[in-house]
Scaffold this active site. Structure first.
Site, PDB file in Angstrom:
ATOM      1  N   THR A 153      -6.224 -19.587  -9.288  1.00 26.70           N
ATOM      2  CA  THR A 153      -5.905 -21.009  -9.247  1.00 26.70           C
ATOM      3  C   THR A 153      -5.376 -21.425 -10.609  1.00 26.70           C
ATOM      4  OG1 THR A 153      -7.676 -21.362  -7.649  1.00 26.70           O
ATOM      5  CG2 THR A 153      -6.821 -23.310  -8.777  1.00 26.70           C
ATOM      6  N   GLU A 180      -5.837 -18.445  -3.123  1.00 24.18           N
ATOM      7  CA  GLU A 180      -7.017 -18.066  -2.329  1.00 24.18           C
ATOM      8  C   GLU A 180      -7.741 -19.320  -1.870  1.00 24.18           C
ATOM      9  OE1 GLU A 180     -10.317 -18.518  -3.242  1.00 24.18           O
ATOM     10  OE2 GLU A 180     -10.124 -19.176  -5.317  1.00 24.18           O
ATOM     11  N   LYS A 222      -4.052 -25.265  -3.497  1.00 29.18           N
ATOM     12  CA  LYS A 222      -5.482 -25.055  -3.753  1.00 29.18           C
ATOM     13  C   LYS A 222      -6.084 -26.228  -4.521  1.00 29.18           C
ATOM     14  CE  LYS A 222      -9.491 -23.066  -4.053  1.00 29.18           C
ATOM     15  NZ  LYS A 222      -9.747 -21.796  -4.719  1.00 29.18           N
ATOM     16  N   GLY A 250     -26.064 -36.199  -1.374  1.00 30.84           N
ATOM     17  CA  GLY A 250     -27.067 -35.446  -2.119  1.00 30.84           C
ATOM     18  C   GLY A 250     -26.789 -35.478  -3.610  1.00 30.84           C
ATOM     19  N   GLY A 256     -20.958 -28.467  -7.318  1.00 33.88           N
ATOM     20  CA  GLY A 256     -20.934 -27.716  -8.571  1.00 33.88           C
ATOM     21  C   GLY A 256     -20.184 -26.421  -8.356  1.00 33.88           C
ATOM     22  N   CYS A 302     -15.613 -23.462  -9.259  1.00 33.93           N
ATOM     23  CA  CYS A 302     -14.252 -23.851  -8.853  1.00 33.93           C
ATOM     24  C   CYS A 302     -14.036 -25.358  -8.808  1.00 33.93           C
ATOM     25  CB  CYS A 302     -13.931 -23.243  -7.486  1.00 33.93           C
ATOM     26  SG  CYS A 302     -13.760 -21.454  -7.502  1.00 33.93           S
ATOM     27  N   LYS A 338     -24.946 -23.594  -4.281  1.00 30.51           N
ATOM     28  CA  LYS A 338     -24.876 -23.686  -2.819  1.00 30.51           C
ATOM     29  C   LYS A 338     -25.647 -22.504  -2.248  1.00 30.51           C
ATOM     30  CE  LYS A 338     -21.321 -22.350  -0.482  1.00 30.51           C
ATOM     31  NZ  LYS A 338     -19.972 -22.217   0.115  1.00 30.51           N
TER      32      LYS A 338
END
Length: 448
Positions: free
Chosen positions: A129, A159, A215, A264, A268, A271, A336
């Site tokens: 990216t 990607e 992206k 929430g 984070g 990326c 995550k």
């Protein structure tokens, strides 16, 4: 003759792409400048947790019993240049220290180190990216350095991997975007992706700038949607509304959809945050900074959620200016679930802030413990959720692992000093926890 593929950079993106290309039937050579990483990959081991990746590697890495032998690794750019017909550049583009801008040094180094050895026709394909305009500059640099000048082309193929689903996303992409300048580059990439295309994956052909923008635009849109629902959570708290029911109602609108509307502690990872900041920085360089000023508020809302969770935790334990003497259990360390990635993790950020304010913080995460210890060695770490909760004055649920959703609230209640839980992901069954005697509170929701 079948194409041979190299993958430059064998981190999260590169290791996944190399294994997937071997799965699609190509001979693949992966390259990295870190010998320890190459040694690990050559034995079929991966330096990160990604579901299904290690199994896919072991299926194809040469020298492993029963493997196809189609995948090897090296540290030699000359070997890679001689081997490959199509060279994918998959190196990291981190945020510059002290700036919003993207650090292109790894991409520049990889492209230049490869180009000076390209003495036969080849296609170099960027997957990293990068700021829009990078491909144009790199194409010119390749033309300067490659011995096979004029026979080496550049293409850009961004990607779209989701951590936790990277193997599936590479083998069965929801779209394939290629920025090319000529028919040969397009033809070669159609050959590379013939399998997914035959399954119905859309193949979108663009120019360089558009491919580079896809992206960063996608990540900016996603970040905006997440921050929007978090802003609504702030309003719900002020007005006495329920952000979960609000999100449910919004999600039925087909123009909006239900995905990524769970309020929430925010996003984070390696990326989303750095990509939207780099996008803002590049827009400023292009004189289009006003077009993306809204992303500053998106970023601000996201970061504000972490501080808000700290405040909720302080209120919950009746703290005035600190957490001194309070025991805090944190369920989750990764940014995550289904990943061991703790880069810019909201969960660890919250844990760290509470620790700095005097709290005795104990963290448990199913996969991210070792990486978390490297970043926050002064936090306490437990081997299970039950151990983390033992003696806690408050429990913070900060990463939505399935394991946490399936916990037995009654059993945890026996271990905790107080049955008080703050759901930073709005992912737990509130009624189930309340039935077990817990005081349950979540961001953007009424107390009862």
């Amino acid at each position: 003759m079948a194409l041979k593929i190299t993958v430059i950079g064998t981190g999260y993106l590169g290791a996944t792409h190399a294994a997937a290309m071997a799965e699609l039937g190509f001979e693949v050579l992966g390259l990295d400048v870190v010998p320890e990483k190459i040694k690990m990959l050559s034995t079929g081991q991966v330096p990160m947790y990604e579901p299904g990746l290690e199994e896919l590697l072991r299926k194809h890495v040469a020298g492993i019993e029963g493997s196809s032998g189609r995948l090897r690794f090296t540290t030699d750019f000359a070997e890679a240049a001689d081997f490959g017909d199509v060279h994918f550049v998959c190196v990291n583009t981190p945020q510059k220290h002290g700036e919003y801008a993207c650090d292109m040094s790894y991409v520049d180094s990889a492209v230049e180190s490869l180009a000076e050895h390209l003495s036969k026709p080849a296609l170099v394909v960027g997957k990293s990216t990068v700021p829009v305009g990078s491909a144009e500059r790199l194409a010119a640099r390749i033309d300067e350095l490659a011995p096979a000048r004029g026979e080496v082309e550049l293409a850009w193929n961004p990607e779209f991997l989701r951590e936790g689903f990277a193997v599936h996303d590479t083998l069965h992409p929801d779209r394939i975007v290629v920025g090319v300048r000529g028919e040969r580059a397009e033809r070669l990439l159609r050959e590379v992706y013939a399998g997914p295309i035959s399954e119905g994956s859309p193949f979108v052909v663009t120019d360089f700038p558009t491919a580079e923008l896809v992206k960063t635009s996608a990540n900016s849109f996603l970040a905006t949607k997440i921050s929007f629902i978090n802003a609504m959570a702030e309003v719900c708290e002020a007005a006495g509304g329920d952000v979960v029911k609000l999100a449910e109602a919004l999600g039925y609108d087909e123009r909006i959809g239900p995905k990524f509307l769970r309020a929430g502690i925010g996003f984070g990872g390696g990326c989303l945050p750095k990509d939207i900041r780099a996008f803002m920085a590049r827009a400023g360089e292009l004189g289009a900074d006003q077009a993306l000023t809204f992303l500053r508020e998106v970023d601000s809302i996201n970061m504000r959620r972490r501080g808000h969770m700290v405040e909720l935790a302080r209120e919950a334990v009746d703290g005035d200016s600190s957490f001194l003497g309070k025991r805090v259990a944190v369920l989750g360390a990764t940014f995550k679930p289904d990943s061991d990635d703790v880069r810019d993790s909201p969960a660890l950020n919250v844990a760290g802030q509470i620790h700095l304010q005097g709290g005795q913080v104990t963290v448990y995460d199913p996969k991210g413990m070792e990486n978390a210890k490297l970043l926050f060695p002064t936090l306490r770490y437990a081997e299970s959720a039950l151990e983390a909760v033992r003696g806690a004055d408050v429990v913070l649920h900060l990463t939505e692992w399935r394991e946490f959703r399936e916990l037995d609230p009654a059993a945890l209640g026996e271990a905790a000093a107080r049955r008080l839980i703050l759901d930073g992901r709005n992912a737990l069954d509130a009624e189930r926890w309340r039935a077990a005697g817990w005081t349950y509170r979540a961001m953007g929701r009424p107390l009862f």
